[in-house]
Design an enzyme around this catalytic site. Sequence first.
Site, PDB file in Angstrom:
ATOM      1  CB  CYS A 105      -1.508   7.186   1.477  1.00  0.00           C
ATOM      2  SG  CYS A 105      -2.954   6.366   2.144  1.00  0.00           S
ATOM      3  CD  GLU A 137      -3.050  -0.801   0.370  1.00  0.00           C
ATOM      4  OE1 GLU A 137      -3.515  -1.733  -0.300  1.00  0.00           O
ATOM      5  OE2 GLU A 137      -3.474   0.368   0.293  1.00  0.00           O
TER       6      GLU A 137
HETATM    7  P1  NAD Z   1       8.468   4.860   4.551  1.00  0.00           P
HETATM    8  O1  NAD Z   1       8.388   4.125   3.262  1.00  0.00           O
HETATM    9  O2  NAD Z   1       9.655   5.708   4.795  1.00  0.00           O
HETATM   10  O3  NAD Z   1       8.431   3.819   5.767  1.00  0.00           O
HETATM   11  C1  NAD Z   1       7.357   2.922   5.957  1.00  0.00           C
HETATM   12  C2  NAD Z   1       7.824   1.786   6.859  1.00  0.00           C
HETATM   13  O4  NAD Z   1       8.809   1.023   6.170  1.00  0.00           O
HETATM   14  C3  NAD Z   1       8.489   2.231   8.151  1.00  0.00           C
HETATM   15  O5  NAD Z   1       8.166   1.343   9.199  1.00  0.00           O
HETATM   16  C4  NAD Z   1       9.963   2.148   7.806  1.00  0.00           C
HETATM   17  O6  NAD Z   1      10.776   1.995   8.963  1.00  0.00           O
HETATM   18  C5  NAD Z   1       9.977   0.903   6.949  1.00  0.00           C
HETATM   19  N1  NAD Z   1      11.090   0.791   5.996  1.00  0.00           N
HETATM   20  C6  NAD Z   1      11.832   1.770   5.436  1.00  0.00           C
HETATM   21  N2  NAD Z   1      12.777   1.241   4.624  1.00  0.00           N
HETATM   22  C7  NAD Z   1      12.608  -0.100   4.649  1.00  0.00           C
HETATM   23  C8  NAD Z   1      13.258  -1.187   4.004  1.00  0.00           C
HETATM   24  N3  NAD Z   1      14.273  -1.005   3.157  1.00  0.00           N
HETATM   25  N4  NAD Z   1      12.828  -2.446   4.256  1.00  0.00           N
HETATM   26  C9  NAD Z   1      11.790  -2.657   5.094  1.00  0.00           C
HETATM   27  N5  NAD Z   1      11.133  -1.658   5.749  1.00  0.00           N
HETATM   28  C10 NAD Z   1      11.537  -0.394   5.522  1.00  0.00           C
HETATM   29  O7  NAD Z   1       7.106   5.684   4.676  1.00  0.00           O
HETATM   30  P2  NAD Z   1       6.702   6.736   5.808  1.00  0.00           P
HETATM   31  O8  NAD Z   1       7.481   7.991   5.571  1.00  0.00           O
HETATM   32  O9  NAD Z   1       6.755   6.104   7.148  1.00  0.00           O
HETATM   33  O10 NAD Z   1       5.153   6.967   5.468  1.00  0.00           O
HETATM   34  C11 NAD Z   1       4.699   7.843   4.504  1.00  0.00           C
HETATM   35  C12 NAD Z   1       4.433   7.128   3.199  1.00  0.00           C
HETATM   36  O11 NAD Z   1       3.489   6.065   3.400  1.00  0.00           O
HETATM   37  C13 NAD Z   1       3.805   8.007   2.150  1.00  0.00           C
HETATM   38  O12 NAD Z   1       4.417   7.761   0.916  1.00  0.00           O
HETATM   39  C14 NAD Z   1       2.347   7.554   2.112  1.00  0.00           C
HETATM   40  O13 NAD Z   1       1.680   7.801   0.916  1.00  0.00           O
HETATM   41  C15 NAD Z   1       2.489   6.107   2.381  1.00  0.00           C
HETATM   42  N6  NAD Z   1       1.219   5.562   2.858  1.00  0.00           N
HETATM   43  C16 NAD Z   1       0.466   4.745   2.041  1.00  0.00           C
HETATM   44  C17 NAD Z   1      -0.784   4.287   2.469  1.00  0.00           C
HETATM   45  C18 NAD Z   1      -1.682   3.425   1.592  1.00  0.00           C
HETATM   46  O14 NAD Z   1      -2.628   2.847   2.109  1.00  0.00           O
HETATM   47  N7  NAD Z   1      -1.445   3.319   0.313  1.00  0.00           N
HETATM   48  C19 NAD Z   1      -1.249   4.641   3.721  1.00  0.00           C
HETATM   49  C20 NAD Z   1      -0.451   5.470   4.510  1.00  0.00           C
HETATM   50  C21 NAD Z   1       0.790   5.919   4.085  1.00  0.00           C
END
Ligand code: NAD
Length: 495
Positions: free
Chosen positions: A294, A260
């Site tokens: 998001c 997502e």
């Molecule tokens: P992010 O991608 O930086 O991190 C998300 C999660 O992934 C965190 O727990 C982070 O620690 C982990 N992570 C980071 N790198 C990783 C890796 N290499 N391997 C495994 N895990 C890893 O996102 P964020 O800044 O925490 O959140 C904001 C983003 O989330 C925005 O892009 C937003 O659109 C998206 N989002 C999407 C939805 C949806 O339903 N489509 C909902 C909410 C947020």
Amino acid sequence: MSSAATIRNRAAWTPADLPASNQRFVHASGSPLESLDPATGELVARVRTSTQAEVDEAVGVAREAAKGRWRDDGALRGRVLYRYAQALRADIDRIAELLTREQGKKLFEARAEVMGAANHVEYYAGQARAVHGRAMALGPNVHGVTLREPVGVVAVITPWNWPLTLLTRSLAPALAAGNAVVAKPASLTSAVTVAALAPLADDPELPEGILGCVLGSGAVVGEALVRHPGVEMIAFTGESTTGIDVMKTAADRLKKVSLELGGKSPNVVFADAPMDKALDGAIAAAFSSTGQICTAGSRLVVERSIADEFLERLGERVDGLRVGDGLDPDTDVAPVVSRTQQRQILEYIELGRREGELVRGGEPLRGDAYASGYYVSPAVVRGLPSESRLIQEEIFGPVLAVQVFDDDEEAIALGNGTRFGLAAGLWTNNLQRAWRVGRELEAGTIWINTYNRFYSELEVGGVKESGVGRQQGVVGLEEFTEVKSLNFDFNPTLW
Ligand code: NAD
């Protein structure tokens, strides 16, 4: 509910605040990780991160638990999840306050988030007893039966913006389907995630190891979980670029993924729209949760014949939005989550000033109350070229980019003009137009004369670079199962 001053005066939260009985579900004794209050910059919570040995330990106990009674006892799973939903509702004050202090969002939104999380859990508590396959006659004395089996150990990796609803949207169907879960929250919202999982971990009927939690950065702990040979599926919510990396890593062992990801959703307003409703919708779509959703309607795509009037009235509404502390009930726009996020958003606004016309926002917020927190006043920018980063990139802050169209075809082309495809809004009184344009827009969810409405029953998810798979609803449960086919031949001879 307590007053803002009383809530602020509380000591920093640590896992020692949990009941002693359930602290074992958090596998983390490594270096400390601190959360700062986005409204004041002060320390709110302190947890510890997980070592590689603790990631191994969490996955190891989950693997053992996944083979046990939980896998085949839907009634047990339903009972545990149902009690968890009730526990979340009963604990709403404590969890919502910690959520506002750690993430910054308005207390009203934090309470709605805890309720939304409880709704997801309750919905899947009902589904836990209905994880069925099919039976079919395939020929004389030949029968087929399908079973929906749990995948095994699921890593649920979540972002910081809606840390509890996004957690439960994966965790609840994964558990309802009979899997074991190891959760990895974003570093910025580790404490509230642990606090919200504690009532589930404390359930006397939850088998040891079915729920685990590891803490730490994505690059270290998240990656270790995705790579781990004992994890069969990754349910990841986060940025598109991170999701693409997760999918590549998971591909090494062909693990199942549910992704997502990000969005840059168009909110399309036609001249025949109910104008007041569309104005309210445009404000809520762009600025609720300080734009850190998001599915935020971060692109307003408006028909030229009403564009000037619509933007003038929108600007008046933006002027009325009060930027402030999430604990203050009069706040409309709370701080963003971190200093880094604040700086990035202000850079986008500066770019908007250079590339287009800044209709609102961008002015510094003056006063002591704003000095130490991470505040940004809501911004509206028009006249941007379609390749502008403000049109193409997810800003994740209170910045609305405006695009203008002349006819339905141009509205569709502008709507589809990014790499994302998460959601879109349509405002029109013409049912035929709503149907036709809705069908043409490339997005997993289309809202018609509404925006950002979520129901546990209704599937959501992205196309293009916004994701893989669906969450919520019946499909959201099926994602966490594998289909096994049994083929019975009762004929006396084989051929
Ligand atoms: P992010 O991608 O930086 O991190 C998300 C999660 O992934 C965190 O727990 C982070 O620690 C982990 N992570 C980071 N790198 C990783 C890796 N290499 N391997 C495994 N895990 C890893 O996102 P964020 O800044 O925490 O959140 C904001 C983003 O989330 C925005 O892009 C937003 O659109 C998206 N989002 C999407 C939805 C949806 O339903 N489509 C909902 C909410 C947020």
